[in-house]
Design an enzyme around this catalytic site. Structure first.
Site, PDB file in Angstrom:
ATOM      1  N   TRP A 160       0.826  -1.199   0.000  1.00 21.67           N
ATOM      2  CA  TRP A 160       0.000   0.000   0.000  1.00 21.67           C
ATOM      3  C   TRP A 160       0.863   1.253   0.000  1.00 21.67           C
ATOM      4  O   TRP A 160       0.615   2.198  -0.745  1.00 21.67           O
ATOM      5  CB  TRP A 160      -0.938  -0.022   1.191  1.00 21.67           C
ATOM      6  N   LYS A 215     -14.358  -3.499   8.259  1.00 16.67           N
ATOM      7  CA  LYS A 215     -14.694  -4.368   7.127  1.00 16.67           C
ATOM      8  C   LYS A 215     -13.708  -5.527   7.017  1.00 16.67           C
ATOM      9  O   LYS A 215     -14.028  -6.562   6.417  1.00 16.67           O
ATOM     10  CB  LYS A 215     -14.784  -3.586   5.819  1.00 16.67           C
ATOM     11  N   ASN A 234      -7.482 -10.535   4.119  1.00 14.29           N
ATOM     12  CA  ASN A 234      -8.458 -10.942   5.130  1.00 14.29           C
ATOM     13  C   ASN A 234      -9.449 -11.956   4.559  1.00 14.29           C
ATOM     14  O   ASN A 234      -9.811 -12.929   5.220  1.00 14.29           O
ATOM     15  CB  ASN A 234      -9.177  -9.709   5.670  1.00 14.29           C
TER      16      ASN A 234
END
Length: 308
Positions: free
Chosen positions: A18, A168, A233
């Protein structure tokens, strides 16, 4: 990019997927970017010295260390941007709350959204949100990263934007398990819909705005992360459903699945505040090895009936 936008000096801390992607996006916009990681030859203090924007893209476990390291090195006029998604295991604080406590006079901006790094690295289009109580700081960061392929919106609810991206990840573990068990589209739709309701319930109790979670950093990030094999995830849940142990999954995972670390912190805080989090609780039990993926879903289906 707006040609009238002056070049900014940007220091990005964290050389993972990222951080590297954000560095590329800003560089393509003509910004002066320095990407620093633990393997970098230069001193972090030297990288930060004249930075207009300091962006942290480290994992949650590294946030406090970075904050302590740069406490005296950062320029007094610098905007601090946090792109970390997680909760502190000791205080349950969000990354932006940690940064704001350490740098009370600096504007803090949260960057979050449905941003799978590999897709952006391939030049595929995407969008994100930069949120701050300081609108000028948010706009400055928006201009640095906005391009034809990457649309950036501003928002005045940094806590909501941050929690959307953090919570999330817990739901993505459940979504991966749902797909790994081949439970079908109906079950997945029900899971994500109720998952969003759970996220909003938590956010409301923690002081975020409910409407924020219907935006890119909430619903948008939920849809992206819960439906892509690129999501770490999601892969945790999917591989657990395939019979692997959590240790086996994490040993072969590229990067950090923050949802694994976020879940126990979320459960701890939710229990202390008496917040109803049935999906998160079953994810917690799954990660603790207390239930199998199928048992976790059966527990959710067997709850008492009630109005939506």
């Amino acid at each position: 990019m707006n040609n009238e936008q002056p070049t900014k000096s940007i220091a990005i801390i964290g050389g993972g997927a990222w951080g590297s992607t954000l560095a590329t996006l800003a560089s393509r916009n003509g910004q002066d970017v320095q990407l620093w990681s633990r393997r970098s030859p230069q001193r972090l203090e030297d990288v930060l010295e004249k930075a207009d924007i300091v962006l942290s893209a480290v994992s949650m476990s590294g946030v406090r260390t970075v904050v302590e390291t740069i406490s005296r090195a950062i320029s007094p006029h610098a905007i601090i941007v946090t792109a970390t998604k997680g909760l502190d295991p000791v205080t349950t604080d969000t990354p932006s709350q940690i940064w704001q406590a350490a740098f009370p006079t600096h504007p803090i901006v949260v960057l979050s959204g449905p941003n799978l790094a590999k897709e952006l690295q391939q030049g595929l289009p995407g969008a994100s949100v930069v949120a701050s109580i300081d609108n000028e700081a948010a706009v400055a960061v928006q201009r640095v990263f906005s391009s034809l392929n990457f649309r950036v919106y501003t928002n005045s609810d940094p806590l909501g934007v941050e929690l959307g991206g953090t919570l999330k990840n817990v739901m993505a573990i459940a979504a991966g398990a749902c797909d790994g068990l081949h439970l079908g589209t109906n079950a997945k739709a029900a899971l994500l819909t109720r998952g969003l309701t759970e996220i909003i319930r938590i956010g409301d109790r923690w002081g975020a705005k409910a409407e924020t979670f219907y935006g890119l950093s909430g619903l948008g990030d939920l849809l992206a992360t819960c439906n892509s094999n690129l999501s770490r995830n999601y892969q945790v849940g999917y591989q657990l459903a395939g019979g692997k142990t959590l240790a086996q999954v994490l040993a072969n995972l590229e990067g950090t699945a923050e949802g694994v670390n976020t879940t126990p912190v979320l459960i701890q805080r939710s229990q202390s505040q008496d917040i109803y989090v049935p999906i998160s609780y079953q994810v917690y039990r799954l990660l603790q090895g207390e239930v199998s993926p199928l048992e976790a879903f059966e527990a959710l289906m067997l709850r008492d009936t009630k109005p939506e």
